[in-house]
Design an enzyme around this catalytic site. Sequence first.
Site, mmCIF file in Angstrom:
data_model
loop_
_atom_site.group_PDB
_atom_site.id
_atom_site.type_symbol
_atom_site.label_atom_id
_atom_site.label_comp_id
_atom_site.label_asym_id
_atom_site.label_seq_id
_atom_site.Cartn_x
_atom_site.Cartn_y
_atom_site.Cartn_z
ATOM 1 N N CYS A 129 13.625 10.154 7.824
ATOM 2 C CA CYS A 129 13.502 9.752 9.067
ATOM 3 C C CYS A 129 14.860 9.751 9.925
ATOM 4 O O CYS A 129 14.765 9.913 11.084
ATOM 5 C CB CYS A 129 12.783 8.506 9.165
ATOM 6 S SG CYS A 129 13.750 7.216 8.250
ATOM 7 N N LYS A 156 0.913 -1.130 -0.089
ATOM 8 C CA LYS A 156 -0.144 0.141 -0.054
ATOM 9 C C LYS A 156 0.870 1.192 0.028
ATOM 10 O O LYS A 156 1.550 1.481 1.074
ATOM 11 C CB LYS A 156 -0.755 0.135 1.304
ATOM 12 C CG LYS A 156 -2.084 1.435 1.026
ATOM 13 C CD LYS A 156 -2.593 1.494 2.477
ATOM 14 C CE LYS A 156 -1.558 2.415 3.307
ATOM 15 N NZ LYS A 156 -1.456 3.797 2.756
ATOM 16 N N GLU A 182 9.574 0.805 10.992
ATOM 17 C CA GLU A 182 10.594 1.800 11.059
ATOM 18 C C GLU A 182 10.105 3.094 11.101
ATOM 19 O O GLU A 182 9.124 3.615 10.206
ATOM 20 C CB GLU A 182 11.283 1.540 9.460
ATOM 21 C CG GLU A 182 12.621 2.277 9.616
ATOM 22 C CD GLU A 182 12.473 3.679 8.900
ATOM 23 O OE1 GLU A 182 12.585 4.667 9.620
ATOM 24 O OE2 GLU A 182 12.481 3.838 7.734
ATOM 25 N N GLU A 228 9.991 15.628 16.125
ATOM 26 C CA GLU A 228 10.454 15.137 14.603
ATOM 27 C C GLU A 228 9.665 16.135 13.898
ATOM 28 O O GLU A 228 8.344 16.418 13.803
ATOM 29 C CB GLU A 228 9.984 13.738 14.351
ATOM 30 C CG GLU A 228 10.630 13.619 12.562
ATOM 31 C CD GLU A 228 10.504 12.091 12.330
ATOM 32 O OE1 GLU A 228 11.353 11.532 11.516
ATOM 33 O OE2 GLU A 228 9.226 11.492 12.596
#
Length: 480
Positions: free
Chosen positions: A286, A178, A252, A385
Amino acid sequence: MDRIPAPGEPAQLFIDGAFRTAERAESVIEAGTGEPLGSGCAATESEVDLAVSAARAALPGWREVPVAERAAALLRFADALQSRASATRELCSRENGMPLALSRGANGAFPAALLRYYAALIVENGIEETRPSTIGHTIVRREPVGVVAAIIPWNYPQALAAMKFAPALAAGCTMVLKAAPETALDALVFGEAAVEAGLPPGVLNVLAGGPDAGAHLVAHPGIDKVAFTGSTAAGRKIAEVCGRLMRPVTLELGGKSAAIVLDDADLDATIRGLRTASFVNNGQTCHLNSRVLAPRSRYNEVVDAVAALAEGLRVGDPLDAATEVGPLVSARQRSRVLDYIEVGRAEGAKLVAGGSVPADQPHGWFVAPTVFSEVDNSARIAQEEIFGPVLAVIPYDSDDDAVAIANDSEFGLGGSVWSTDVERATDIARAVRTGTIGINDYQLDMGAPFGGVKSSGMGRELGPEGLAAYQVLKSIYRVG
């Protein structure tokens, strides 16, 4: 790539070896212009069901294919992707704003290279080994985990998909992939390449959609494992579902990695390295080294150098080979980053570079590379973040203090140490609680495990460990 639907055309998905018209469509917007780029699939629950059923039906045949034949199929798949690499990397840059110079490797070359790596590894390792035991010997067998739900984000769409389907298909698993709505178009390339490579129908199924489609896929009774790359918030929800279902999961997730600049660092070399380690992909990475830890004895020098780096980066059209920082993926993402810049101001940090939309970029979703100094590690811009080109330069007093600050984070995904003394830097790297860390550079190695600790996730991708994540172990005890 003949299958990419233009704006207003019916969207497509790839199920059971064939393309079909999607029930719903969602416009994909070009990051650099803000204009419609194409028509992407917005998968419904019924379409997810069809994809899972196709993967389920294909599993018995694919897992029984001899390893050498499976490896040959992966090599054909790699060739098919490589033949499309030039067009694919440009499409990805238009979708998410990634500078073309980066997209050449991440979205062009890497998927094919990774398929070839795992094709070789599965032949080299085989699926069984024999070990002596007290009663005779034991056959330890590595079998495919089954049907995999792979959910990928928009920031490195081709590379992050390959980090899942390459080892999974090598192991003998089948997959429902997906893609994110923002990068729904480039995902169709996998279907084209699968057909050209002769992958059996149902082995790889590709669709795109939002959180509802993802949630339905994760909880689907026909799924045996989930592999997810994305935000920590979404990862926690997926982990809860998989925990309840006793379903293996690889996550992750986010990061807030620290670049530790030691007092003996060659600052010119450090700044050259931070160009990519701290600003790669417009900050939409990331493992971004978004906290720069500088010794107080050289703090002003480091701040000035990092600010000069930010001000000197070439911001512009992601399709221009000279561009170093392109637009963010969407208007929503730009608003998020600009909001964090205002948070930094309000917290009392000193803005020394950037901080706004570049005046010469009236179209698309641009934010100027931004640097804050006089940042305390407890500040939100040092702890949360941001996922944009925003750095916080934080002072420290000693090596131990630098390690403590680096570890004072809920995340632990990447990081780096910069020094002319490699052994000293390596000792510090050993003390940082993170899944990966670089010495005087930061580059992923496809032969070594990648992943995080703490809120940065669980499990590993890449390397032999990435293959093992899609295998289950069976021991067959035999007498004599």
